[in-house]
Design a protein around this motif. Structure first.
Motif, PDB file in Angstrom:
ATOM      1  N   LEU A  41     -12.732   3.140  23.597  1.00 25.73           N
ATOM      2  CA  LEU A  41     -12.854   4.399  22.680  1.00 25.73           C
ATOM      3  C   LEU A  41     -14.264   4.843  22.763  1.00 25.73           C
ATOM      4  N   VAL A  42     -15.268   3.990  22.632  1.00 24.28           N
ATOM      5  CA  VAL A  42     -16.665   4.147  22.400  1.00 24.28           C
ATOM      6  C   VAL A  42     -17.135   4.980  23.958  1.00 24.28           C
ATOM      7  N   TRP A  43     -16.837   4.469  25.075  1.00 22.62           N
ATOM      8  CA  TRP A  43     -17.035   5.285  26.202  1.00 22.62           C
ATOM      9  C   TRP A  43     -16.436   6.436  26.326  1.00 22.62           C
ATOM     10  N   LEU A  44     -15.107   6.790  25.791  1.00 20.52           N
ATOM     11  CA  LEU A  44     -14.664   8.041  26.045  1.00 20.52           C
ATOM     12  C   LEU A  44     -14.825   8.936  25.037  1.00 20.52           C
ATOM     13  N   THR A  45     -15.349   8.628  23.838  1.00 19.52           N
ATOM     14  CA  THR A  45     -15.575   9.857  22.811  1.00 19.52           C
ATOM     15  C   THR A  45     -16.913   9.434  21.975  1.00 19.52           C
ATOM     16  N   GLY A  46     -17.429   8.212  22.190  1.00 21.26           N
ATOM     17  CA  GLY A  46     -18.865   8.235  21.383  1.00 21.26           C
ATOM     18  C   GLY A  46     -18.495   7.654  20.052  1.00 21.26           C
ATOM     19  N   TYR A  47     -17.235   7.434  19.773  1.00 20.92           N
ATOM     20  CA  TYR A  47     -16.877   7.140  18.458  1.00 20.92           C
ATOM     21  C   TYR A  47     -16.891   5.804  18.051  1.00 20.92           C
ATOM     22  N   HIS A  48     -17.706   5.161  17.255  1.00 23.56           N
ATOM     23  CA  HIS A  48     -17.663   3.589  16.790  1.00 23.56           C
ATOM     24  C   HIS A  48     -16.778   3.611  15.548  1.00 23.56           C
ATOM     25  N   VAL A  49     -15.851   2.943  15.490  1.00 19.89           N
ATOM     26  CA  VAL A  49     -15.008   2.921  14.398  1.00 19.89           C
ATOM     27  C   VAL A  49     -15.772   2.055  13.387  1.00 19.89           C
ATOM     28  N   THR A  50     -16.220   2.320  12.343  1.00 21.84           N
ATOM     29  CA  THR A  50     -17.173   1.483  11.325  1.00 21.84           C
ATOM     30  C   THR A  50     -16.383   0.385  10.873  1.00 21.84           C
ATOM     31  N   ALA A  51     -15.194   0.419  10.391  1.00 20.91           N
ATOM     32  CA  ALA A  51     -14.265  -0.688  10.098  1.00 20.91           C
ATOM     33  C   ALA A  51     -12.906  -0.774  10.428  1.00 20.91           C
ATOM     34  N   GLU A  52     -12.810  -1.738  11.319  1.00 22.03           N
ATOM     35  CA  GLU A  52     -11.420  -1.639  12.109  1.00 22.03           C
ATOM     36  C   GLU A  52     -10.539  -2.511  11.152  1.00 22.03           C
ATOM     37  N   THR A  53      -9.435  -1.627  10.817  1.00 20.52           N
ATOM     38  CA  THR A  53      -8.521  -2.078   9.778  1.00 20.52           C
ATOM     39  C   THR A  53      -6.958  -1.911  10.458  1.00 20.52           C
ATOM     40  N   ALA A  76     -11.554  10.024   8.902  1.00 20.58           N
ATOM     41  CA  ALA A  76     -11.766  11.386   9.545  1.00 20.58           C
ATOM     42  C   ALA A  76     -13.161  12.090   9.575  1.00 20.58           C
ATOM     43  N   PRO A  77     -13.564  11.828   8.332  1.00 20.78           N
ATOM     44  CA  PRO A  77     -15.321  12.433   8.454  1.00 20.78           C
ATOM     45  C   PRO A  77     -16.127  11.727   9.512  1.00 20.78           C
ATOM     46  N   ASP A  78     -15.784  10.370   9.332  1.00 19.03           N
ATOM     47  CA  ASP A  78     -17.032   9.751  10.581  1.00 19.03           C
ATOM     48  C   ASP A  78     -16.421  10.165  11.812  1.00 19.03           C
ATOM     49  N   ALA A  79     -15.162  10.343  12.125  1.00 19.19           N
ATOM     50  CA  ALA A  79     -14.807  10.508  13.610  1.00 19.19           C
ATOM     51  C   ALA A  79     -15.228  11.825  13.779  1.00 19.19           C
ATOM     52  N   ALA A  80     -15.346  12.855  12.983  1.00 18.21           N
ATOM     53  CA  ALA A  80     -15.806  14.208  13.265  1.00 18.21           C
ATOM     54  C   ALA A  80     -17.183  14.524  13.586  1.00 18.21           C
ATOM     55  N   ARG A  81     -17.837  13.231  13.057  1.00 19.33           N
ATOM     56  CA  ARG A  81     -19.442  13.252  13.294  1.00 19.33           C
ATOM     57  C   ARG A  81     -19.699  12.594  14.670  1.00 19.33           C
ATOM     58  N   SER A  82     -18.812  12.071  15.488  1.00 18.60           N
ATOM     59  CA  SER A  82     -18.874  11.577  16.520  1.00 18.60           C
ATOM     60  C   SER A  82     -19.523  12.386  17.822  1.00 18.60           C
ATOM     61  N   ALA A  83     -20.249  11.866  18.685  1.00 18.63           N
ATOM     62  CA  ALA A  83     -20.480  12.983  19.729  1.00 18.63           C
ATOM     63  C   ALA A  83     -19.647  13.554  20.509  1.00 18.63           C
ATOM     64  N   GLY A  84     -18.472  12.901  20.693  1.00 14.20           N
ATOM     65  CA  GLY A  84     -17.396  13.407  21.417  1.00 14.20           C
ATOM     66  C   GLY A  84     -16.419  14.410  20.611  1.00 14.20           C
ATOM     67  N   ALA A  85     -16.738  14.610  19.246  1.00 15.22           N
ATOM     68  CA  ALA A  85     -15.670  15.194  18.537  1.00 15.22           C
ATOM     69  C   ALA A  85     -15.444  16.528  18.800  1.00 15.22           C
TER      70      ALA A  85
END
Length: 375
Positions: A41-53, A76-85
């Motif tokens: 997910l990081v490689w594809l989108t740049g999104y680092h999930v801050t707290a995996e639940t 969702a707000p964190d995901a929207a700020r990711s580089a690949g959003a």
């Protein structure tokens, strides 16, 4: 040492990766790719999930369909700020709703999907219950080469990580070994990796004397003595990409046998690195290293594969092992790390990261491979 901070990956970079993944899935006969939090997910989108639940987060990729990230509303707000959003659609779901019902329309009701290896079983079972005609296969099995071929920007990061590991090795050779615990040396290795720019240290193997015969020995309370061979294997992430290097040092003067074993491993490692070129199979790299060690009479003491891929994780496909027929192509990066391990006595391992070039291979580690004598 490679210096400076590389330019960040852009939304266009991530879109190209997502498009490539979707097309690769289609070419492999898959309906799409489902990516849970983790390195894919990081490689594809740049999104680092801050707290995996336990809440479902899932990237859905399918050829001809807009990339969509299913994400809990509170994330969702964190995901929207990711580089690949900007390159994907966000579809959020709130607590109390069924996330599988939200995801199901994206999967068109049926098909065989590639799933990132670290997806939770409960989420796959939830999707199967909602979509009984769907089936799943791990990405390592279905698309093992998805992240294997690095572009120029990724190679820059891997080179920087390798240079930082080299600088760490040059510094650790200057410290006192004799009379100190393995844990002491391991902590210094970790501190040095961070000093030279690593944001994450994944491992610091310090195998002294008989402990060196265990390839994945956890540094412990053993006091290093004069006369010990010491296997050092360390690495982590810098700028999001991995380092991994091994050198074997000796505390004081080695015996003739210790020098001989080290020379055999060095010859095997050199031969395998020189064999790297486009078109040969991964298993051929393993065969070259293993032949040198076997011909010298130590084949039974080389007890692991010759290498593994490296990128946003320190271990990933491709693997340099018998039976792996995947051909090398320019841009692949992997370790070359043969070893000899004599139970109850000592071990030797030498490791570099190598990248495949159009006409051969290039090491991303440059420190001397001779046996270093330390105090």
């Amino acid at each position: 040492m490679t210096t400076g901070t590389p330019a960040p990956f852009t939304a266009a970079d991530y879109k190209a990766r997502m498009d490539r993944a979707a097309q690769s899935a289609a070419d492999a006969g898959l309906a799409g790719v489902l990516v849970a939090p983790g390195p894919d997910l990081v490689w594809l989108t740049g999104y680092h999930v801050t707290a995996e639940t336990e809440r479902l987060t899932l990237l859905v990729l399918s050829a001809g369909q807009e990339p969509t990230l299913v994400v809990p509303t509170l994330e969702a707000p964190d995901a929207a700020r990711s580089a690949g959003a900007a390159a994907m659609t966000l579809r959020d779901w709130t607590d109390g709703k069924d996330p599988y019902e939200v995801t199901a329309p994206l999967l068109d009701g049926a098909g065989r999907f590639g799933v990132s290896d670290n997806a939770w079983a409960m989420h796959l079972l939830g999707l199967q219950k909602t979509l009984p005609d769907s089936s799943y296969v791990s990405l390592t099995e279905a698309l093992p080469m998805l992240r294997a071929v690095k572009d120029a920007a990724e190679l820059e990061r891997l080179a920087a990580a390798g240079a930082a590991a080299d600088a760490t090795y040059e510094e650790i050779k200057k410290v006192a070994f004799a009379g100190r615990k393995e844990n002491d040396i391991a902590r210094e290795l970790s501190d040095l990796l961070k000093r030279f720019g690593h944001s994450q240290v994944d491992f610091t193997v310090v195998g002294s004397g008989p402990n060196g015969a265990n390839p994945h020995h956890e540094a412990g309370e053993r006091v290093i003595e004069r006369g010990d061979m010491v296997v050092l294997d360390f690495g982590g992430l810098k700028h999001g990409y991995g380092s991994d290097t091994s050198r074997t040092v000796h505390v004081g003067e080695p015996t003739a046998e210790e020098r001989e074993v080290h020379d055999i491993v060095r010859a095997a490692q050199s031969a395998a690195c020189e064999a790297v070129r486009p078109g040969i199979a991964c298993q051929d790299v393993d065969r070259v290293a293993r032949k040198v060690i076997t011909d010298a009479g130590y084949g039974e003491y080389f007890i692991h594969r010759t290498g593994h891929g490296i990128g946003v994780t320190t271990h990933e496909p491709p693997y340099m092992i018998e039976g792996e027929e995947q051909e090398l192509v320019p841009g692949m990066c992997f370790s070359v790390e043969p070893g000899i391990y004599l139970p109850g006595r000592f071990g030797v391992r030498i490791e570099d990261i190598v990248t495949v070039t159009p006409d051969g291979g290039r090491r991303l580690n440059a420190t001397a491979r001779d046996m270093a004598i330390v105090d």
